[in-house]
Enzyme design. Sequence first.
Site, PDB file in Angstrom:
ATOM      1  N   HIS A  24      65.091  14.022  -9.725  1.00 16.42           N
ATOM      2  CA  HIS A  24      64.526  14.992 -10.673  1.00 16.42           C
ATOM      3  C   HIS A  24      64.864  14.672 -12.136  1.00 16.42           C
ATOM      4  O   HIS A  24      64.842  15.562 -12.988  1.00 16.42           O
ATOM      5  CB  HIS A  24      65.002  16.413 -10.355  1.00 16.42           C
ATOM      6  CG  HIS A  24      64.536  16.914  -9.016  1.00 16.42           C
ATOM      7  ND1 HIS A  24      63.955  16.121  -8.066  1.00 16.42           N
ATOM      8  CD2 HIS A  24      64.570  18.154  -8.470  1.00 16.42           C
ATOM      9  CE1 HIS A  24      63.659  16.846  -7.002  1.00 16.42           C
ATOM     10  NE2 HIS A  24      64.015  18.077  -7.216  1.00 16.42           N
ATOM     11  N   HIS A  79      58.553  26.659  -1.496  1.00 16.22           N
ATOM     12  CA  HIS A  79      59.093  26.361  -2.831  1.00 16.22           C
ATOM     13  C   HIS A  79      58.060  25.526  -3.580  1.00 16.22           C
ATOM     14  O   HIS A  79      57.452  24.623  -3.006  1.00 16.22           O
ATOM     15  CB  HIS A  79      60.399  25.578  -2.640  1.00 16.22           C
ATOM     16  CG  HIS A  79      61.129  25.204  -3.887  1.00 16.22           C
ATOM     17  ND1 HIS A  79      61.068  25.940  -5.046  1.00 16.22           N
ATOM     18  CD2 HIS A  79      61.981  24.171  -4.150  1.00 16.22           C
ATOM     19  CE1 HIS A  79      61.845  25.367  -5.957  1.00 16.22           C
ATOM     20  NE2 HIS A  79      62.394  24.291  -5.443  1.00 16.22           N
ATOM     21  N   GLU A  81      58.550  23.620  -6.383  1.00 10.07           N
ATOM     22  CA  GLU A  81      58.962  22.449  -7.159  1.00 10.07           C
ATOM     23  C   GLU A  81      58.210  21.232  -6.619  1.00 10.07           C
ATOM     24  O   GLU A  81      57.962  21.117  -5.409  1.00 10.07           O
ATOM     25  CB  GLU A  81      60.492  22.251  -7.085  1.00 10.07           C
ATOM     26  CG  GLU A  81      60.956  21.272  -8.150  1.00 10.07           C
ATOM     27  CD  GLU A  81      62.445  21.313  -8.470  1.00 10.07           C
ATOM     28  OE1 GLU A  81      63.216  22.004  -7.779  1.00 10.07           O
ATOM     29  OE2 GLU A  81      62.835  20.618  -9.435  1.00 10.07           O
ATOM     30  N   ASP A  83      58.674  18.289  -5.715  1.00 12.27           N
ATOM     31  CA  ASP A  83      59.092  17.433  -4.593  1.00 12.27           C
ATOM     32  C   ASP A  83      58.722  18.049  -3.244  1.00 12.27           C
ATOM     33  O   ASP A  83      58.789  17.368  -2.216  1.00 12.27           O
ATOM     34  CB  ASP A  83      60.596  17.106  -4.645  1.00 12.27           C
ATOM     35  CG  ASP A  83      61.500  18.308  -4.836  1.00 12.27           C
ATOM     36  OD1 ASP A  83      61.041  19.319  -5.392  1.00 12.27           O
ATOM     37  OD2 ASP A  83      62.664  18.229  -4.430  1.00 12.27           O
ATOM     38  N   HIS A 147      67.199  27.669  -5.361  1.00  9.42           N
ATOM     39  CA  HIS A 147      67.722  27.597  -6.701  1.00  9.42           C
ATOM     40  C   HIS A 147      66.682  27.891  -7.783  1.00  9.42           C
ATOM     41  O   HIS A 147      66.995  27.812  -8.981  1.00  9.42           O
ATOM     42  CB  HIS A 147      68.316  26.197  -6.927  1.00  9.42           C
ATOM     43  CG  HIS A 147      67.238  25.109  -6.943  1.00  9.42           C
ATOM     44  ND1 HIS A 147      67.149  24.206  -7.965  1.00  9.42           N
ATOM     45  CD2 HIS A 147      66.214  24.828  -6.123  1.00  9.42           C
ATOM     46  CE1 HIS A 147      66.135  23.368  -7.753  1.00  9.42           C
ATOM     47  NE2 HIS A 147      65.550  23.737  -6.648  1.00  9.42           N
ATOM     48  N   ASP A 166      65.504  24.155  -0.382  1.00 10.21           N
ATOM     49  CA  ASP A 166      66.541  23.255  -0.911  1.00 10.21           C
ATOM     50  C   ASP A 166      67.949  23.587  -0.411  1.00 10.21           C
ATOM     51  O   ASP A 166      68.834  22.720  -0.439  1.00 10.21           O
ATOM     52  CB  ASP A 166      66.561  23.321  -2.439  1.00 10.21           C
ATOM     53  CG  ASP A 166      65.378  22.610  -3.050  1.00 10.21           C
ATOM     54  OD1 ASP A 166      65.167  21.434  -2.732  1.00 10.21           O
ATOM     55  OD2 ASP A 166      64.654  23.232  -3.841  1.00 10.21           O
ATOM     56  N   TYR A 194      75.164  17.379  -3.784  1.00 11.31           N
ATOM     57  CA  TYR A 194      73.925  18.135  -3.993  1.00 11.31           C
ATOM     58  C   TYR A 194      74.252  19.532  -4.512  1.00 11.31           C
ATOM     59  O   TYR A 194      73.639  20.032  -5.456  1.00 11.31           O
ATOM     60  CB  TYR A 194      73.156  18.213  -2.659  1.00 11.31           C
ATOM     61  CG  TYR A 194      71.768  18.798  -2.768  1.00 11.31           C
ATOM     62  CD1 TYR A 194      70.648  17.967  -2.883  1.00 11.31           C
ATOM     63  CD2 TYR A 194      71.569  20.167  -2.754  1.00 11.31           C
ATOM     64  CE1 TYR A 194      69.378  18.505  -2.986  1.00 11.31           C
ATOM     65  CE2 TYR A 194      70.307  20.709  -2.860  1.00 11.31           C
ATOM     66  CZ  TYR A 194      69.212  19.873  -2.970  1.00 11.31           C
ATOM     67  OH  TYR A 194      67.953  20.413  -3.077  1.00 11.31           O
ATOM     68  N   HIS A 227      65.729  18.636   2.219  1.00  9.00           N
ATOM     69  CA  HIS A 227      66.245  17.298   1.880  1.00  9.00           C
ATOM     70  C   HIS A 227      67.336  16.918   2.874  1.00  9.00           C
ATOM     71  O   HIS A 227      68.248  17.717   3.139  1.00  9.00           O
ATOM     72  CB  HIS A 227      66.878  17.274   0.482  1.00  9.00           C
ATOM     73  CG  HIS A 227      65.923  17.558  -0.632  1.00  9.00           C
ATOM     74  ND1 HIS A 227      64.957  16.660  -1.042  1.00  9.00           N
ATOM     75  CD2 HIS A 227      65.779  18.645  -1.419  1.00  9.00           C
ATOM     76  CE1 HIS A 227      64.282  17.187  -2.048  1.00  9.00           C
ATOM     77  NE2 HIS A 227      64.749  18.390  -2.294  1.00  9.00           N
TER      78      HIS A 227
END
Length: 400
Positions: A24, A79, A81, A83, A147, A166, A194, A227
């Site tokens: 990121h 989510h 985001e 990714d 997050h 995440d 992480y 992840h």
Amino acid sequence: MRPVEIKPDVHWVGAVDWNCRNFHGYSRSPWGTTYNAFLVKDEKTVLFDTVKHDFLEHMLCNIAQLTELDKIDYIVANHMEPDHAGCLGELIKLAKPEKVFCSPMGKKAMDSYFHDTQDWPVEVVASGDSVSIGKRTVQFIETRMLHWPDNMFSYIPEDKLAITSDAFGQNWATSERFADEVDRSFLRRRLAEYYANIVLPYSPVVLKTLDALAGMNLDVDMLSPDHGLIYRGDDVAWVLDQYREFAEQKPKNRAVVFYDTMWHSTEKMALAVADGLIDQGVSVKVMSVKANYHSDVMTEVFDAGAVAVGSPTHNNGILPELAETLTYIKGLRPQNKIGGVFGSFGWSGECVNILTQWLEDMKFEIPEKGIKWKNAPTHETFQQCFDLGKAMGQALKAKL
Ligand code: FEO
């Protein structure tokens, strides 16, 4: 990678990013990462999350081995985001799903990322909502600020499966899919790294979420972050315990001394501070910010009860790479640290006051005045630095 059946009719269809080295744009990820997505085949075929856009074809190949794209009925976007939602637009175009589920904040993020969502068949779901997909039910649990504001978990009680976005992730590209197939201490390190670099500022939310999950008495025997490795069996309790420990940020008998240096004076002072900490039985790591990326320093700060920081004075300030590392660390809001500062100077000598202010702003407890020394250090300097490390070690021990 090919799809992996993680439960009967539940398939991992994500992608392994073996060569990701910067996650990121701000966190080093020397071990790569994965973008996990899951396809559940029931009366409805449901895709949970997508992958980073560069890996669209990988995911399409995985899905193609299980079903035709237009057989996907629902997409759950836990989510937004990129990714995880990076391929959402393409997937909606290709699969033409009957419904796309996301949280209320997810809808806002979706509209501001994709701009042409007015015709998408979006159904907004909140905590407590559920949808039947045949023999199974999908329950939604919003996890705001874990997050991002939009994150949510999807829970399938019939499979005892939680897909947690995440949360509980690690950046580690592996051929294995399950946590019980890899080295445990290395896994814990990736989990901590992480957490330290992505989740740490939201630790109060983590504690509330863990309490809420415990209160819901969910029966979970598999927990799949978006992840890294998937937890099953006893590893579910293991990772929940790890997150509680991380979020509580109780001090540990470890210290990190990080610094930048021009002509090695501040570096020599760093080593003497480390010796003082070692003298008190504290396990110490010494890190130059030129040799260590800010996210690696952050992982050590997260794992340490005491943090010593050094810089020479440069143009009435501190060296820029150290300022950059401190900016990054401050944003992640580490708690419960003992702090100490030191640095050499040529004529004006502001470094120690500036570093002290940085640590005070982060609410570090500073048991001793900082040490500054003009130009080349002497035996006396090293003794002062040793005493600083010793005082920090004693203050840390009093907190353990
Ligand atoms: Fe892995 Fe918040 O995205």
